[in-house]
Design a protein around this motif. Structure first.
Motif, PDB file in Angstrom:
ATOM      1  N   MET A 148       0.850  -1.201   0.000  1.00 18.55           N
ATOM      2  CA  MET A 148       0.000   0.000   0.000  1.00 18.55           C
ATOM      3  C   MET A 148       0.882   1.248   0.000  1.00 18.55           C
ATOM      4  SD  MET A 148      -2.921   1.635   0.219  1.00 18.55           S
ATOM      5  CE  MET A 148      -4.191   0.488   0.804  1.00 18.55           C
ATOM      6  N   PRO A 149       0.886   2.028  -1.070  1.00 16.10           N
ATOM      7  CA  PRO A 149       1.652   3.278  -1.057  1.00 16.10           C
ATOM      8  C   PRO A 149       1.138   4.206   0.036  1.00 16.10           C
ATOM      9  CG  PRO A 149       0.906   2.735  -3.286  1.00 16.10           C
ATOM     10  CD  PRO A 149       0.193   1.810  -2.355  1.00 16.10           C
ATOM     11  N   LYS A 150       2.048   4.914   0.687  1.00 13.77           N
ATOM     12  CA  LYS A 150       1.618   5.797   1.780  1.00 13.77           C
ATOM     13  C   LYS A 150       0.688   6.892   1.283  1.00 13.77           C
ATOM     14  CE  LYS A 150       5.834   8.629   1.492  1.00 13.77           C
ATOM     15  NZ  LYS A 150       7.017   9.126   2.224  1.00 13.77           N
ATOM     16  N   GLU A 151       0.787   7.221  -0.026  1.00 10.95           N
ATOM     17  CA  GLU A 151      -0.104   8.238  -0.577  1.00 10.95           C
ATOM     18  C   GLU A 151      -1.568   7.792  -0.587  1.00 10.95           C
ATOM     19  OE1 GLU A 151       3.924   8.600  -2.642  1.00 10.95           O
ATOM     20  OE2 GLU A 151       2.544   6.996  -2.082  1.00 10.95           O
ATOM     21  N   VAL A 167      -3.505  11.427  -0.974  1.00  6.88           N
ATOM     22  CA  VAL A 167      -3.218  12.036  -2.269  1.00  6.88           C
ATOM     23  C   VAL A 167      -4.410  12.837  -2.772  1.00  6.88           C
ATOM     24  CG1 VAL A 167      -3.960  10.043  -3.668  1.00  6.88           C
ATOM     25  CG2 VAL A 167      -2.199  11.600  -4.543  1.00  6.88           C
ATOM     26  N   GLN A 168      -5.633  12.448  -2.381  1.00  8.84           N
ATOM     27  CA  GLN A 168      -6.819  13.204  -2.782  1.00  8.84           C
ATOM     28  C   GLN A 168      -6.819  14.592  -2.141  1.00  8.84           C
ATOM     29  OE1 GLN A 168      -9.663  12.129  -4.903  1.00  8.84           O
ATOM     30  NE2 GLN A 168      -9.719  14.373  -4.856  1.00  8.84           N
ATOM     31  N   GLY A 221       6.220   5.534  -8.677  1.00  5.51           N
ATOM     32  CA  GLY A 221       7.309   4.568  -8.741  1.00  5.51           C
ATOM     33  C   GLY A 221       6.765   3.159  -8.730  1.00  5.51           C
ATOM     34  N   ARG A 222       7.642   2.225  -8.524  1.00  2.75           N
ATOM     35  CA  ARG A 222       7.281   0.817  -8.531  1.00  2.75           C
ATOM     36  C   ARG A 222       6.194   0.530  -7.487  1.00  2.75           C
ATOM     37  NH1 ARG A 222       9.354  -4.032 -10.202  1.00  2.75           N
ATOM     38  NH2 ARG A 222       9.159  -5.798  -8.777  1.00  2.75           N
ATOM     39  N   ASN A 223       5.209  -0.275  -7.892  1.00  5.91           N
ATOM     40  CA  ASN A 223       4.113  -0.710  -7.022  1.00  5.91           C
ATOM     41  C   ASN A 223       3.186   0.426  -6.607  1.00  5.91           C
ATOM     42  OD1 ASN A 223       5.002  -3.429  -7.011  1.00  5.91           O
ATOM     43  ND2 ASN A 223       6.468  -2.970  -5.368  1.00  5.91           N
ATOM     44  N   LYS A 224       3.187   1.525  -7.377  1.00  4.52           N
ATOM     45  CA  LYS A 224       2.284   2.628  -7.065  1.00  4.52           C
ATOM     46  C   LYS A 224       1.234   2.839  -8.160  1.00  4.52           C
ATOM     47  CE  LYS A 224       5.216   5.172  -3.854  1.00  4.52           C
ATOM     48  NZ  LYS A 224       5.615   6.510  -3.375  1.00  4.52           N
ATOM     49  N   THR A 226       4.232  10.097 -14.559  1.00  2.02           N
ATOM     50  CA  THR A 226       5.561   9.673 -14.963  1.00  2.02           C
ATOM     51  C   THR A 226       6.179   8.914 -13.801  1.00  2.02           C
ATOM     52  OG1 THR A 226       7.666  10.400 -15.945  1.00  2.02           O
ATOM     53  CG2 THR A 226       6.778  11.752 -14.155  1.00  2.02           C
ATOM     54  N   ARG A 227       7.254   8.170 -14.085  1.00  2.00           N
ATOM     55  CA  ARG A 227       7.823   7.301 -13.052  1.00  2.00           C
ATOM     56  C   ARG A 227       9.248   7.702 -12.686  1.00  2.00           C
ATOM     57  NH1 ARG A 227       6.472   1.107 -12.239  1.00  2.00           N
ATOM     58  NH2 ARG A 227       4.211   1.216 -12.242  1.00  2.00           N
ATOM     59  N   GLN A 228       9.527   7.584 -11.428  1.00  2.00           N
ATOM     60  CA  GLN A 228      10.898   7.664 -10.933  1.00  2.00           C
ATOM     61  C   GLN A 228      11.362   6.216 -10.750  1.00  2.00           C
ATOM     62  OE1 GLN A 228      11.399   8.989  -6.890  1.00  2.00           O
ATOM     63  NE2 GLN A 228      13.437   9.836  -7.264  1.00  2.00           N
TER      64      GLN A 228
END
Length: 274
Positions: A1-4, A14-15, A34-37, A79-81
């Motif tokens: 689970m992304p912290k966002e 994030v909302q 990023g990965r898994n987000k 976009t991805r980092q």
């Protein structure tokens, strides 16, 4: 689970950042993930099955709330980092999407709580000063070693000129107790500096280091936020945000105030008895 995607009351953090950006007049939102987000991108996509279910169930209030959160077509980019090289590198990854334009940067795990979003006030100051604007708050003077601290110069409107930026200074040498709270308005020249920025603290490309270089050619001003920013990347900040937002909402305040007050009273009673 992304912290966002952690939920504060009934929506992911994030909302709150997106709502704050829209309130301030931002028209296009760029997410650096990023990965898994991928769940963040899915969250802001249309969900026809859910819309259909709510429609058929006659849940008009929930349907209206969901539609209100839907971003207009073409108003969002991703976009991805590819590797975690620091905040500065994440910002640099958005360079082609932002282009040669000033832009606002919001760290989504920092949730703004107040009469209005932090970025709206920063935009007002930017309208007066141009250049670059950093939102700040005051910390306990003994805890400056936890934050990026700015030096306070001449007052300008509802803000002040930034004379210096120091990363986590000891209280004895800190130029002030104003710390950067995760909201920025920056000029596009910062991208060029980030592209050549050497690694700093944590062996990462630090945005603060690039901003310090930019002060040599462009002004920086600070917007003191009159609300509070909660760091939902920390356990205590996440819990505090949930309590603050719950108590600030008329629809659920009465449902949570009493139980919270009772729990606090229960914690205090043994101490009083002792």
């Amino acid at each position: 689970m992304p912290k966002e995607m952690l939920t504060v009351v009934d929506r992911p953090v994030v909302q709150y950042a997106v709502d704050e950006a829209l309130e301030a007049g931002i028209e296009h939102i760029v997410f650096v993930t990023g990965r898994n987000k991928h769940v963040i991108e899915d969250y802001f996509d249309i969900q026809p099955e859910l819309l259909d279910t709510l429609t058929q169930s006659g849940k008009r209030e929930q349907l209206a709330s969901l539609q209100k959160m839907q971003l207009p077509a073409g108003a969002v980019s991703f976009t991805r980092q590819q590797a975690p090289h620091g905040l500065g590198h994440a910002v640099w990854c958005a360079r082609d999407l932002v282009g040669d334009e000033p832009f606002a940067l919001l760290l989504p795990d920092m949730v703004s709580f107040g009469k209005r979003g932090c970025l709206a006030g920063a935009m007002e100051l930017y309208g007066q000063t141009g250049g670059n604007v950093i939102a700040v708050e005051q910390c306990d003077p003994t805890e400056t070693n936890k934050y990026g601290i700015v030096g306070k110069g001449q007052d300008v409107g509802a803000g002040f000129a930034v004379t210096e930026m120091v990363e986590k200074p000891a209280p004895a040498v800190a130029p002030s107790n104003y710390y950067i709270n995760g909201r920025y308005i920056l000029q596009p020249e910062v991208f060029e500096l980030l592209g050549t920025q050497e690694r700093g603290a944590g062996n990462e490309i630090q945005l603060t280091d690039a901003m310090k270089r930019l002060t040599g050619s462009q002004p920086f001003h600070a917007h003191p936020f009159d609300g509070r920013m909660f760091d939902c990347g920390s356990k205590e900040g996440f819990i505090q945000a949930n309590v603050a937002f719950a108590l600030g909402r008329a629809d659920i305040r009465d449902l949570v105030f009493g139980p919270i007050a009772e729990m606090i009273a229960a914690e205090e009673r043994p101490a009083e008895a002792a």
